[in-house]
Structures are given as structure tokens and as C-alpha cells.
Design a protein around this motif. Sequence first.
Motif, short mmCIF file in Angstrom:
data_model
loop_
_atom_site.label_atom_id
_atom_site.label_comp_id
_atom_site.label_asym_id
_atom_site.label_seq_id
_atom_site.Cartn_x
_atom_site.Cartn_y
_atom_site.Cartn_z
N ILE A 91 -4.00 40.70 -13.44
CA ILE A 91 -2.92 40.28 -14.33
C ILE A 91 -2.22 39.13 -13.61
O ILE A 91 -1.91 39.23 -12.42
N GLY A 92 -2.01 38.02 -14.29
CA GLY A 92 -1.50 36.83 -13.63
C GLY A 92 -0.12 36.40 -14.08
O GLY A 92 0.28 36.62 -15.23
N TYR A 93 0.62 35.82 -13.15
CA TYR A 93 1.89 35.17 -13.46
C TYR A 93 1.91 33.85 -12.71
O TYR A 93 1.59 33.79 -11.52
N PHE A 94 2.33 32.78 -13.41
CA PHE A 94 2.33 31.45 -12.80
C PHE A 94 3.64 30.73 -13.14
O PHE A 94 3.99 30.56 -14.30
N GLY A 95 4.36 30.34 -12.10
CA GLY A 95 5.65 29.69 -12.30
C GLY A 95 6.60 30.06 -11.19
O GLY A 95 6.24 30.70 -10.20
N SER A 96 7.86 29.68 -11.34
CA SER A 96 8.86 29.99 -10.32
C SER A 96 9.17 31.48 -10.34
O SER A 96 8.96 32.17 -11.36
N MET A 97 9.69 32.00 -9.22
CA MET A 97 9.79 33.45 -9.05
C MET A 97 11.20 33.91 -8.71
O MET A 97 11.41 34.82 -7.91
N GLU A 98 12.21 33.30 -9.36
CA GLU A 98 13.55 33.80 -9.20
C GLU A 98 13.62 35.23 -9.72
O GLU A 98 12.78 35.66 -10.52
N VAL A 99 14.65 35.98 -9.29
CA VAL A 99 14.77 37.39 -9.66
C VAL A 99 14.71 37.58 -11.17
O VAL A 99 14.05 38.51 -11.68
N GLU A 100 15.37 36.70 -11.93
CA GLU A 100 15.43 36.86 -13.38
C GLU A 100 14.07 36.66 -14.06
O GLU A 100 13.89 37.05 -15.22
N ARG A 101 13.10 36.09 -13.33
CA ARG A 101 11.77 35.91 -13.92
C ARG A 101 10.99 37.21 -13.99
O ARG A 101 9.97 37.29 -14.68
N GLY A 102 11.44 38.24 -13.27
CA GLY A 102 10.87 39.57 -13.42
C GLY A 102 9.60 39.84 -12.64
O GLY A 102 8.93 40.85 -12.91
N VAL A 103 9.26 39.01 -11.67
CA VAL A 103 8.05 39.25 -10.88
C VAL A 103 8.15 40.57 -10.12
O VAL A 103 7.16 41.30 -9.97
N ASP A 104 9.36 40.91 -9.66
CA ASP A 104 9.58 42.19 -8.98
C ASP A 104 9.24 43.35 -9.91
O ASP A 104 8.63 44.34 -9.49
N ASP A 105 9.63 43.23 -11.18
CA ASP A 105 9.32 44.27 -12.17
C ASP A 105 7.82 44.36 -12.41
O ASP A 105 7.28 45.46 -12.58
N LEU A 106 7.16 43.20 -12.42
CA LEU A 106 5.71 43.18 -12.61
C LEU A 106 5.01 43.92 -11.47
O LEU A 106 4.09 44.72 -11.70
N ILE A 107 5.45 43.67 -10.24
CA ILE A 107 4.85 44.35 -9.08
C ILE A 107 5.03 45.86 -9.18
O ILE A 107 4.09 46.64 -8.96
#
Length: 256
Positions: A91-107
Motif C-alpha cells: 500500500i503506497g503513500y507519496f507526498g509530504s508527511m506532516e502529522v495531518e497527512r495521516g501517515v502515522d495512522d496508515l502505519i
Amino acid sequence: KITNTKFIFDVYDKYDTFSGYRNIFGINIYQFLLKNSDICLFASKKLLHDSTSQCKKTILAPNGIDENHFYPRNMTESRKKLNLAEDNLYIGYFGSMEVERGVDDLIEAVKLVRNDGIDLKILLGGKKRNDLKFDDNLFVTYLGNISFNQVPLAMACCNLLALPYRNSEFLDNASSCKIAEYIAMKIPIISTNNPNFLENFAMHINKDNTFSECGEPSSLKQNILKQLKNPSYFNSSENNKWKNISEKIYLRLFSY
């Protein structure tokens, strides 16, 4: 005014939500420009709607894609070019990774999926914030802050694409370029119900598409499981092509 020229304000984002935004000599420059520009261009439907009463005239100028850049590609060939295992589930995410972008939630969501015995991995590319650590998560592959030309290649390596945005004044009023890019790649998308997607890309949504709750990894997990079992795709549209967008804006600009 001296040259009798129209002033057009490109309101790409809600600028007064930026951390570095400041009033100058007590003047709110953002509000001043909204009020005094002859025409305001907006990429976001929500931002346009909320600002209409402050502007003389408005035009929606949505984000578009270069169809020669973002298009479906062979997954196996794409993985070979990036030296990624052919049999991995990404599963991919591409872009900036500020907290509001939700990458932490994805992990966290992928951890939950993996706890169910599904060997799902995350493929990331983009600018990483300093406090976001991947060392303890062996299922995360970080490609680094890859060049724009490599982004569609990296997207094509994925079984799913993620847009795990949280709610924030900035993102709720924005219109992310990556959404149209994701849709153009024709890969199943996992997204939260952020207005960024729901309002700006409503024409792409069909009855089979589902959205996760913002900031809820367990909700993201359920959406991931659904997409793995019965993948659904968002509708493509000619409206996202630069040529179509520019033609419409041209006609609107010169009709005033």
C-alpha cells in the motif's frame, strides 16, 4: 488601477492557516486580496464556497494531471525498475508527511492488518518529517524524497494507494494534486472522508467506494481489508486534464 489592468488572485490554499503567515502593519493581506482582486481563482470547491461573499468574482480552477505522466503501468516492470520484490503486497503513500497527512495512522492501520495474518507492506516516497521513524517497522519501505518523474513509477508498484488525511483547517480547505494523480493510475484507493476528497472529486465517487474516518487507524484497516477482498475504483474524468481545465478557465477569464 493606473494601467487599467485586472488583478487576478490565485487562491491555491487558505494561506492564513500557514504557520508562517503574518499580518503586515496590522493588515490581513489574505483577506485584503480576496476583497480587492478583480477575480479570484480557487482550486478547492470548499474554499471557493466559503470565500464567495468576500470576492468580486470567482472561478474554479481545479488541479489537473499530465496524462503523459500519470497513467496505468505494468506493476511487475515498475517493481523491477525500483528493485522491489515482485510478490510483495504494497500500500503506497507519496507526498509530504506532516502529522495531518495521516501517515502515522496508515502505519498503525497496517500493523492491525498484519496482526490478522496479512503480509501487507507500506511503500513511501516524499519528504519525511524528522520525528517520523521507520526503523522499528520492517514492513515500511521508504524510497526517499523521490523526484517528480519517479512518482508515477512508484505508484504503479502498489496494490493499493493511501490518502489517510486527518481533519485540519488547512487540508479541509485544500485540493490535493495527488488525488487526481492516484485516480489516473487506476489503482484502488484507501481514503479518509476528508472534504479534500469528498468535495473536490465528487464526480469520481461511485456507490462502491467507501471512506474511512479521519484519524482512525481501525477504520482505515477495515477499508484496506475491503479493498483487498473486493477492489473498487474511482471514476476517471476528462475534467482532470490540463488542456480541458485551461480551456475552461480561458473562456471564463475573457468573458469578464
